[in-house]
Design a protein around this motif. Structure first.
Motif, short mmCIF file in Angstrom:
data_model
loop_
_atom_site.label_atom_id
_atom_site.label_comp_id
_atom_site.label_asym_id
_atom_site.label_seq_id
_atom_site.Cartn_x
_atom_site.Cartn_y
_atom_site.Cartn_z
N UNK A 28 -19.16 -33.62 -66.82
CA UNK A 28 -18.90 -32.62 -65.64
C UNK A 28 -20.37 -32.67 -64.46
N UNK A 29 -21.93 -32.40 -66.00
CA UNK A 29 -23.08 -32.97 -64.93
C UNK A 29 -23.77 -34.02 -64.02
N UNK A 30 -22.50 -35.19 -65.36
CA UNK A 30 -23.11 -36.04 -64.64
C UNK A 30 -22.41 -37.24 -63.68
N UNK A 31 -21.33 -36.44 -63.93
CA UNK A 31 -20.10 -37.05 -62.89
C UNK A 31 -20.38 -37.43 -61.72
N UNK A 32 -20.23 -38.66 -60.82
CA UNK A 32 -20.61 -39.21 -59.74
C UNK A 32 -19.74 -38.16 -58.28
N UNK A 33 -20.63 -38.37 -57.81
CA UNK A 33 -20.34 -37.22 -56.69
C UNK A 33 -19.39 -38.27 -55.34
N UNK A 34 -18.62 -37.82 -55.00
CA UNK A 34 -17.96 -38.31 -53.30
C UNK A 34 -18.59 -37.72 -52.67
N UNK A 35 -18.54 -39.42 -51.72
CA UNK A 35 -18.76 -39.39 -50.26
C UNK A 35 -17.86 -39.24 -49.57
N UNK A 36 -17.29 -37.92 -48.09
CA UNK A 36 -16.15 -38.59 -47.05
C UNK A 36 -17.51 -39.34 -45.76
N UNK A 37 -17.48 -40.06 -45.52
CA UNK A 37 -17.91 -40.96 -44.28
C UNK A 37 -16.86 -41.53 -43.64
N UNK A 38 -17.04 -40.91 -42.71
CA UNK A 38 -15.93 -40.86 -41.08
C UNK A 38 -16.89 -40.52 -39.79
N UNK A 39 -15.90 -41.06 -38.56
CA UNK A 39 -16.25 -41.00 -37.51
C UNK A 39 -14.86 -40.35 -36.78
N UNK A 40 -14.10 -39.20 -36.79
CA UNK A 40 -12.85 -39.23 -36.45
C UNK A 40 -12.77 -39.30 -34.80
N UNK A 41 -11.40 -39.23 -34.27
CA UNK A 41 -11.22 -39.64 -33.09
C UNK A 41 -11.97 -38.19 -31.76
N UNK A 42 -11.62 -37.34 -33.40
CA UNK A 42 -11.95 -35.70 -31.79
C UNK A 42 -14.07 -35.42 -31.77
N UNK A 43 -14.09 -36.14 -32.77
CA UNK A 43 -15.93 -36.47 -31.94
C UNK A 43 -16.19 -36.58 -30.78
N UNK A 44 -16.01 -35.69 -30.35
CA UNK A 44 -16.97 -36.03 -28.80
C UNK A 44 -17.97 -36.05 -28.21
N UNK A 45 -18.97 -36.09 -29.56
CA UNK A 45 -20.53 -35.85 -29.19
C UNK A 45 -20.93 -37.46 -28.75
N UNK A 46 -21.58 -37.28 -27.37
CA UNK A 46 -22.00 -38.67 -26.79
C UNK A 46 -23.07 -39.67 -27.08
N UNK A 47 -22.95 -40.65 -28.12
CA UNK A 47 -23.99 -41.40 -28.54
C UNK A 47 -24.60 -42.17 -27.84
#
Length: 464
Positions: A28-47
């Motif tokens: 359990x200690x060494x279990x791989x970490x899962x990552x959320x990688x997303x840019x949702x359409x609701x993200x209205x920040x200006x890039x």
């Protein structure tokens, strides 16, 4: 397992349970970490986005009689713009919409030592973008694009299309996923794809940045020409800001000679950098809310300018500029209409000698010139029309029928053809002649666009 467990068979009772419990805790200690990688359409920040594009390779043109000519191709392009996501208009590709404000867009192209350069005019600095399977549909909320300006912005590896490569689930390091076929097609800008496959993989996470590598291929058609594309590259994703910060994409393409485009064997590299903009510029919430969910029909046509002649006209996006020669004889513009990859019609237009103000070339002389121009292809004049327009211009239409010959291998065949001529006259006496060549079987698909183009014609002050 992180520890050897071969000796478990020699252990019994409580001792075995203690050791096994310790192993489970370690797992359990060494279990791989899962990552959320997303840019949702609701993200209205200006890039803030910067793109650099480098293109090398060959262009191939037809030399007639089955022969081809090869031309060296080198080009570089530079783009800087602010971008804000807009609410999606549907699922899959249609979920990708944005509003962009360009500070700069330019391209410099060298083909067999001939150099051309183009920069995006300021009137097109605001651009609305709508995702489609065939790529990004772009239009200006303020003005009609020209074909040149629209093509300047149409490059592989569009940053908004790249967002569709992100996984739709949590992933661990070294975990791969299949990119949806619609996303691959949108990224390659193929109008029709028979194959569209790509895999992506999270290869590393360090210092708050995830690295995703991707590769794939697509086969299909662009502007009616058979095209093959190979894609590969990587992107970096900021885990804290939930943002793709850079993309390095290679796009290798092989395309056959088409009815409006040369063949191509090119290698394209696109490098993009993205960050959160310090200020929104013109891409404000108020402006974003004013952009309709569906592209307005009156913003989609394109304008063609012929400054040396003092002419402007409007046409649908199906028409493409095949030739625009203002500098040497014969001075002529040739447009070709494609629909789903099929050539529907060719339009040639050019200036005619000025008449006296309020006058025009006598129609019998105009018809004689038609007969001379068509030569042995001429069959008969089947209709004559006077097209009414409210602004003082005069438009005369002459419809002819005949045949043309086409050599296929060692065999020459005859095909029926209609040539629709228009003589357009300004009150000042300036005149322009159009001819639309269309096979009878294609007239229904032309759908009256010949008349729409001619009626849109405006006479302006020539630049020379």
């Amino acid at each position: 397992m992180p520890r050897a467990i071969g000796d478990f068979k020699s252990r019994t009772g409580v001792a075995c349970l203690v050791v096994l419990g310790g192993l489970l805790s370690a797992d359990q200690t060494l279990a791989a970490e899962a990552y959320t990688l997303a840019e949702p359409a609701s993200d209205t920040r200006v890039k803030a986005v910067k793109m650099q594009v480098a293109i090398g390779g060959k262009l191939v043109t037809s030399a007639g009689r089955g022969k081809e000519l090869s031309h060296d191709l080198n080009a570089s392009a530079d783009y800087r713009f602010r971008e804000r996501r807009l609410t999606g208009a549907g699922r899959d590709a249609e979920a990708y919409r944005s509003l962009r404000e360009f500070d700069h867009a330019s391209v410099r192209t060298t083909i067999s030592k001939r150099v051309t350069a183009q920069t995006l005019p300021p009137r097109f600095s605001l651009v609305a973008v709508q995702g489609q399977r065939s790529g990004m549909l772009r239009y200006s909320p303020n003005d009609l694009f020209t074909r040149d300006s629209l093509d300047l912005l149409d490059v592989p590896g569009d940053p908004l299309a790249v967002v569709a490569l992100l996984p739709t689930r949590e992933v661990e390091i070294d975990e791969a996923w299949d990119v949806p076929d619609w996303a691959v097609q949108m990224l390659t800008t193929l109008e029709a794809a028979s194959t569209a496959k790509m895999t992506a993989k999270l290869t590393d996470v360090s210092d708050g940045t995830a690295r995703i590598e991707f590769s794939g291929r697509a086969e299909g058609a662009r502007l009616g020409a058979v095209t093959k594309v190979k894609l590969s590259g990587h992107l970096l994703y900021d885990l804290e800001r939930n943002l793709i910060t850079s993309v390095d994409l290679s796009h290798d393409e092989q395309g056959a000679v088409g009815t409006i485009t040369p063949g191509i064997d090119s290698q394209v590299r696109v490098i993009s950098e993205r960050s959160l903009a310090n200020d929104p510029g013109a891409v404000t919430d108020e402006l974003a809310e004013s952009i309709s969910l569906e592209p307005p029909a009156d913003r989609l046509p394109l304008r063609f300018d012929a400054p040396p002649w003092g002419l402007q006209l409007v046409h649908s996006r199906g028409w493409h500029v095949y030739l625009a020669n203002f500098d040497s004889d014969p001075e002529v513009v040739i447009l070709r209409l494609l629909d789903e990859g099929t050539l529907i019609c060719q339009c040639n237009f050019s200036q005619v000698s000025d008449a006296a103000p309020g006058e025009h070339t006598p129609l019998d002389e105009y018809e004689d010139s038609i007969r001379r121009s068509l030569g042995q292809q001429f069959g008969a004049i089947v209709a004559r029309d006077n097209i009414p327009v409210p602004d003082g211009r005069k438009i005369f239409r002459v419809t002819t029928q005949g045949k043309y010959e086409l050599t296929e291998g060692e065999e020459t065949k005859e095909y029926p053809m209609s040539w629709i001529y228009y003589l357009c006259v300004d009150p000042s006496g300036k005149q322009v002649s159009f001819v639309f060549a269309v096979e009878p079987a294609m007239k229904e698909r032309l759908a009256g666009q010949d008349r729409q183009i001619v009626e849109s014609l405006q006479f302006t002050r020539p630049s020379r």
